[in-house]
Write a protein that holds these residues in place. Structure first.
Motif: not given
Ligand code: KG4
Ligand code: ZN
Length: 334
Positions: A211-226, A228-237
């Motif tokens: 599961x660690x790759x999946x966890x890292x993917x979520x963390x990276x996705x949030x960091x990248x969005x941050x 770029x100044x984008x917001x992530x829909x946490x319901x969808x994520x």
């Protein structure tokens, strides 16, 4: 036979009285989650202190709620492994003292075995053999329960436990500890196909998880969005994350059942409260003609009723300890 059961492996101090492994006469829990939430996770030193403060009162409460006294108790069962060592020691030492003072047999219980046994307390017709997916904050196992005290591990996580992965993804999305339940609620409002997340395979081990790759993917996705100044829909994520974890778990569970030939399947552990996992496992079992047992929500997380249920079968198998019983931070379920 009445068993007084005690549980203190993590951040719940719990005591229960269980009759013949199946009848829950009382089930009391003092949770420390509110305090650990301030730190974003369990602080082991604080956990031990709070167990020490709570254990006498919670034991008295369990006896009172069951309308019994120590004279009506036939054995004392206690979680001795695995878990936080300081936390476990509080329960083990209290149980040893009480067993010695009341001249009662002392029964050590493995924490994951007790999670599985939560199902005995809830389902009178459930008997081994069966195949169980045990998913908690510290462990993720597919276990063949051959009889009440014989266990064979078919698959396990190679890195993070499913609950740990839920909690870390939830924390990255700003949800409070323990995040699993909050992520579950958010997932119910989101689109599970909004994000495509990795489904890591363990090469050559079709029943193991990673599961660690999946966890890292979520963390990276949030960091990248941050960045770029984008917001992530946490319901969808949340929905996409939950869908992915549950698909990984149910696919491996199905593959393991096809390999062992088991047709009775069981869920256990804190993550078995997850709505997505319950729904997906139910659908998988319906499609394949399997019988499925899941614990009620009240018995998914850490509690002592499950310790009393497993303790009964451990006692019948002669697994009784002496005053030299020690706690163990890690111990195989086998
Ligand atoms: O079995 P448990 O109470 O304690 C351990 O033995 O670890 O499991 C706790 C874990 C935590 O990671 C918690 O977030 C997770 O179970 N959990 C959930 C849900 N409820 C509890 N995870 C996902 N969805 C839930 N509804
Ligand atoms: Zn647990």
């Amino acid at each position: 036979m009445n068993i007084l059961a005690l549980e203190s492996s993590c951040d719940e101090t719990a005591a229960a009285v269980v009759k013949d492994g199946r009848g829950v006469l009382s089930n009391c829990i003092a949770s420390q989650a509110d305090e650990h939430r301030l730190y974003g996770g369990v602080v082991p030193e604080i956990a031990s202190r709070r167990h020490t403060e709570a254990i006498s009162a919670i034991t008295r409460q369990a006896l009172e709620d069951a309308h019994v006294t120590l004279r009506d108790i036939d054995a004392i069962a206690v979680t001795h492994a695995p878990g936080l060592i300081g936390a476990l020691l509080v329960g083990v030492n209290f149980a040893k003292g009480l067993a010695s003072a009341a001249n009662l047999p002392l029964v050590p219980v493995h924490h994951l075995r007790s999670h599985i046994a939560a199902n005995y307390a809830a389902h009178p017709d459930l008997k081994p053999p069966f195949l169980c997916l045990v998913v908690s904050g510290g462990h993720s196992h597919i276990v063949r329960v051959e009889d009440y005290t014989t266990f064979k591990v078919i698959g396990r996580t190679r890195d993070d436990a499913a609950g740990e992965c839920f909690d870390k993804a939830a924390r990255a999305m700003g949800m409070p500890y323990p995040g699993g339940v909050h992520l579950d609620k958010a997932a119910q409002k989101g689109d599970p196909s909004a994000f495509v997340l990795p489904r890591p395979h363990v090469e050559g081990s079709p029943y193991d998880f990673s599961f660690s790759g999946l966890k890292t993917a979520v963390i990276n996705l949030l960091h990248k969005a941050e960045q770029r100044g984008e917001t992530v829909d946490t319901y969808d994520l949340s929905a996409s994350f939950q869908h992915t974890v549950c698909e990984i778990l149910t696919n491996r569970f199905l593959a393991a059942a096809q390999m062992t030939g088991d047709t009775t399947l069981v869920l256990a552990g804190g993550v078995s409260a997850n709505s997505g996992l319950r729904a997906k496992t139910e659908a998988m079992c319906r499609e394949n003609g399997f019988r499925l047992f899941v614990p009620p929500l009240s018995l998914c997380g850490d509690n002592a009723a499950m310790v009393g249920a497993q303790g009964y079968y451990e006692y019948l198998a002669g697994n009784v300890a002496g005053a030299d019983l020690n706690a163990c931070a890690t111990l195989s379920i086998e």
